[in-house]
Design a protein around this motif. Structure first.
Motif, PDB file in Angstrom:
ATOM      1  N   MET A   1      28.949  97.792  35.481  1.00  0.00           N
ATOM      2  CA  MET A   1      29.764  96.929  34.608  1.00  0.00           C
ATOM      3  C   MET A   1      31.227  96.928  35.050  1.00  0.00           C
ATOM      4  O   MET A   1      31.911  95.913  35.007  1.00  0.00           O
ATOM      5  N   LYS A   2      31.698  98.119  35.490  1.00  0.00           N
ATOM      6  CA  LYS A   2      33.082  98.211  35.960  1.00  0.00           C
ATOM      7  C   LYS A   2      33.290  97.317  37.178  1.00  0.00           C
ATOM      8  O   LYS A   2      34.323  96.668  37.337  1.00  0.00           O
ATOM      9  N   GLY A   3      32.255  97.259  38.038  1.00  0.00           N
ATOM     10  CA  GLY A   3      32.343  96.408  39.220  1.00  0.00           C
ATOM     11  C   GLY A   3      32.439  94.936  38.854  1.00  0.00           C
ATOM     12  O   GLY A   3      33.152  94.161  39.503  1.00  0.00           O
ATOM     13  N   PHE A   4      31.724  94.546  37.779  1.00  0.00           N
ATOM     14  CA  PHE A   4      31.768  93.149  37.350  1.00  0.00           C
ATOM     15  C   PHE A   4      33.178  92.770  36.909  1.00  0.00           C
ATOM     16  O   PHE A   4      33.695  91.712  37.286  1.00  0.00           O
ATOM     17  N   TRP A   5      33.808  93.625  36.093  1.00  0.00           N
ATOM     18  CA  TRP A   5      35.150  93.306  35.608  1.00  0.00           C
ATOM     19  C   TRP A   5      36.168  93.304  36.740  1.00  0.00           C
ATOM     20  O   TRP A   5      37.105  92.499  36.737  1.00  0.00           O
ATOM     21  N   HIS A   6      35.968  94.170  37.714  1.00  0.00           N
ATOM     22  CA  HIS A   6      36.868  94.176  38.879  1.00  0.00           C
ATOM     23  C   HIS A   6      36.744  92.864  39.643  1.00  0.00           C
ATOM     24  O   HIS A   6      37.748  92.248  40.035  1.00  0.00           O
ATOM     25  N   ASP A   7      35.497  92.414  39.844  1.00  0.00           N
ATOM     26  CA  ASP A   7      35.271  91.144  40.542  1.00  0.00           C
ATOM     27  C   ASP A   7      35.780  89.959  39.721  1.00  0.00           C
ATOM     28  O   ASP A   7      36.299  88.987  40.269  1.00  0.00           O
ATOM     29  N   ALA A   8      35.628  90.055  38.394  1.00  0.00           N
ATOM     30  CA  ALA A   8      36.088  88.973  37.521  1.00  0.00           C
ATOM     31  C   ALA A   8      37.590  88.762  37.660  1.00  0.00           C
ATOM     32  O   ALA A   8      38.069  87.622  37.758  1.00  0.00           O
ATOM     33  N   VAL A   9      38.330  89.861  37.684  1.00  0.00           N
ATOM     34  CA  VAL A   9      39.785  89.772  37.842  1.00  0.00           C
ATOM     35  C   VAL A   9      40.142  89.207  39.216  1.00  0.00           C
ATOM     36  O   VAL A   9      41.050  88.382  39.348  1.00  0.00           O
ATOM     37  N   GLU A  10      39.409  89.622  40.230  1.00  0.00           N
ATOM     38  CA  GLU A  10      39.712  89.192  41.598  1.00  0.00           C
ATOM     39  C   GLU A  10      39.383  87.716  41.828  1.00  0.00           C
ATOM     40  O   GLU A  10      40.150  86.981  42.469  1.00  0.00           O
ATOM     41  N   PHE A  11      38.236  87.276  41.301  1.00  0.00           N
ATOM     42  CA  PHE A  11      37.755  85.919  41.610  1.00  0.00           C
ATOM     43  C   PHE A  11      38.175  84.870  40.581  1.00  0.00           C
ATOM     44  O   PHE A  11      38.024  83.668  40.834  1.00  0.00           O
ATOM     45  N   PHE A  12      38.675  85.325  39.446  1.00  0.00           N
ATOM     46  CA  PHE A  12      39.001  84.386  38.356  1.00  0.00           C
ATOM     47  C   PHE A  12      39.965  83.268  38.781  1.00  0.00           C
ATOM     48  O   PHE A  12      39.720  82.094  38.470  1.00  0.00           O
ATOM     49  N   PRO A  13      41.066  83.572  39.490  1.00  0.00           N
ATOM     50  CA  PRO A  13      41.986  82.486  39.874  1.00  0.00           C
ATOM     51  C   PRO A  13      41.329  81.423  40.754  1.00  0.00           C
ATOM     52  O   PRO A  13      41.600  80.227  40.604  1.00  0.00           O
ATOM     53  N   ILE A  14      40.449  81.867  41.663  1.00  0.00           N
ATOM     54  CA  ILE A  14      39.766  80.912  42.545  1.00  0.00           C
ATOM     55  C   ILE A  14      38.816  80.039  41.735  1.00  0.00           C
ATOM     56  O   ILE A  14      38.773  78.816  41.901  1.00  0.00           O
ATOM     57  N   LYS A 184      28.238  88.933  46.665  1.00  0.00           N
ATOM     58  CA  LYS A 184      28.169  89.427  45.281  1.00  0.00           C
ATOM     59  C   LYS A 184      27.613  88.320  44.384  1.00  0.00           C
ATOM     60  O   LYS A 184      28.267  87.817  43.482  1.00  0.00           O
ATOM     61  N   ASN A 185      26.369  87.948  44.692  1.00  0.00           N
ATOM     62  CA  ASN A 185      25.768  86.802  44.016  1.00  0.00           C
ATOM     63  C   ASN A 185      25.665  86.980  42.505  1.00  0.00           C
ATOM     64  O   ASN A 185      25.970  86.054  41.742  1.00  0.00           O
ATOM     65  N   THR A 186      25.212  88.136  42.072  1.00  0.00           N
ATOM     66  CA  THR A 186      24.989  88.359  40.647  1.00  0.00           C
ATOM     67  C   THR A 186      26.286  88.225  39.858  1.00  0.00           C
ATOM     68  O   THR A 186      26.356  87.492  38.859  1.00  0.00           O
ATOM     69  N   ASN A 187      27.322  88.932  40.293  1.00  0.00           N
ATOM     70  CA  ASN A 187      28.591  88.904  39.565  1.00  0.00           C
ATOM     71  C   ASN A 187      29.231  87.513  39.593  1.00  0.00           C
ATOM     72  O   ASN A 187      29.726  87.010  38.573  1.00  0.00           O
ATOM     73  N   VAL A 188      29.205  86.879  40.761  1.00  0.00           N
ATOM     74  CA  VAL A 188      29.873  85.585  40.907  1.00  0.00           C
ATOM     75  C   VAL A 188      29.196  84.521  40.061  1.00  0.00           C
ATOM     76  O   VAL A 188      29.849  83.802  39.284  1.00  0.00           O
ATOM     77  N   PHE A 189      27.873  84.410  40.166  1.00  0.00           N
ATOM     78  CA  PHE A 189      27.191  83.334  39.440  1.00  0.00           C
ATOM     79  C   PHE A 189      27.072  83.627  37.952  1.00  0.00           C
ATOM     80  O   PHE A 189      26.920  82.704  37.146  1.00  0.00           O
ATOM     81  N   THR A 190      27.158  84.903  37.582  1.00  0.00           N
ATOM     82  CA  THR A 190      27.270  85.230  36.155  1.00  0.00           C
ATOM     83  C   THR A 190      28.597  84.716  35.614  1.00  0.00           C
ATOM     84  O   THR A 190      28.651  84.127  34.521  1.00  0.00           O
ATOM     85  N   MET A 191      29.661  84.881  36.382  1.00  0.00           N
ATOM     86  CA  MET A 191      30.965  84.351  35.978  1.00  0.00           C
ATOM     87  C   MET A 191      30.942  82.834  35.897  1.00  0.00           C
ATOM     88  O   MET A 191      31.466  82.239  34.944  1.00  0.00           O
ATOM     89  N   VAL A 192      30.317  82.200  36.880  1.00  0.00           N
ATOM     90  CA  VAL A 192      30.230  80.736  36.884  1.00  0.00           C
ATOM     91  C   VAL A 192      29.484  80.250  35.646  1.00  0.00           C
ATOM     92  O   VAL A 192      29.916  79.305  34.968  1.00  0.00           O
ATOM     93  N   ALA A 193      28.359  80.905  35.337  1.00  0.00           N
ATOM     94  CA  ALA A 193      27.575  80.508  34.161  1.00  0.00           C
ATOM     95  C   ALA A 193      28.377  80.683  32.876  1.00  0.00           C
ATOM     96  O   ALA A 193      28.357  79.822  31.982  1.00  0.00           O
TER      97      ALA A 193
END
Length: 217
Positions: A1-14, A184-193
């Motif tokens: 879960m910590k990895g997801f939030w880290h990726d969310a912060v990193e990829f959110f602007p893009i 990081k397919n799972t984290n990225v497409f979860t964010m997209v969804a």
């Protein structure tokens, strides 16, 4: 879960840059489909056989062509005919044309739901066809078509992802590019969804509000 939030912060602007283009495509195509759909609907109910037949034919042709094929035709084929469109222009035009057929049927149903006695009464006091439509029919028809119109907005928001097939860097394509470069397919497409869901929920609530109001009348 910590990895997801880290990726969310990193990829959110893009991803947000993709959200902006998603909204632009959705609003642009919604406006175009509304204008074209109203034109097709007015032709269908005009009482002029040639216009009604032309409108019905256009609607059937548009409904019979997949959106992705229409997008490909506008973006890849039109340059061969001397008309070059940017990817964003082709996306708005393609989605707008595709959804104009569904808008036309919604508008036609709303217009035909108005009591014919009101139309006859308006014409008996000297109102022409256009004036009757503008002052009597359309104001009432708008209230009838609002719930299905809201559903069209939701579908158009989701179908804006098809613009990615002609290189429009909207949300779905930005997610695909990030996932392909980071794996990081799972984290990225979860964010997209979740971002699509965040944009859709207010529209879903708005449609429910319209449906409740229509049910009280």
């Amino acid at each position: 879960m910590k990895g997801f939030w880290h990726d969310a912060v990193e990829f959110f602007p893009i991803l947000m840059s993709g959200v902006v283009l998603t909204i632009v495509v959705t609003i642009g195509s919604l406006l175009l489909s509304t204008v074209l759909g109203l034109i097709w609907a007015m032709m269908r109910v005009s009482g002029i056989k040639a216009l009604s037949l032309l409108s019905a034919s256009l609607i059937n042709v548009i409904r019979g062509i997949p959106i992705i094929v229409l997008l490909f035709y506008l973006y890849f084929v039109m340059p061969d005919l001397g008309v070059t469109l940017s990817a964003l222009q082709a996306a708005i035009l393609g989605l707008g044309i595709a959804y104009s057929a569904y808008q036309a049927e919604n508008f036609r149903a709303g217009i035909e739901a108005i009591d014919k006695g009101q139309i006859e009464a308006a014409q008996s006091i000297g109102m022409g066809w256009w004036l009757t439509m503008r002052r009597v029919v359309l104001p009432q028809a708008v209230r009838i078509v609002l719930p299905p119109y809201g559903n069209v907005m939701i579908m158009m928001l989701k179908d804006s992802s098809q613009a990615s097939t002609i290189t429009v860097a909207e949300l779905a394509l930005q997610g695909k590019l990030i996932a392909s470069s980071t794996f990081k397919n799972t984290n990225v497409f979860t964010m997209v969804a979740l971002m699509y869901l965040t944009m859709s929920i207010p529209l879903i609530l708005l449609v429910r509000h319209f449906e409740k109001r229509a049910g009280k009348k």
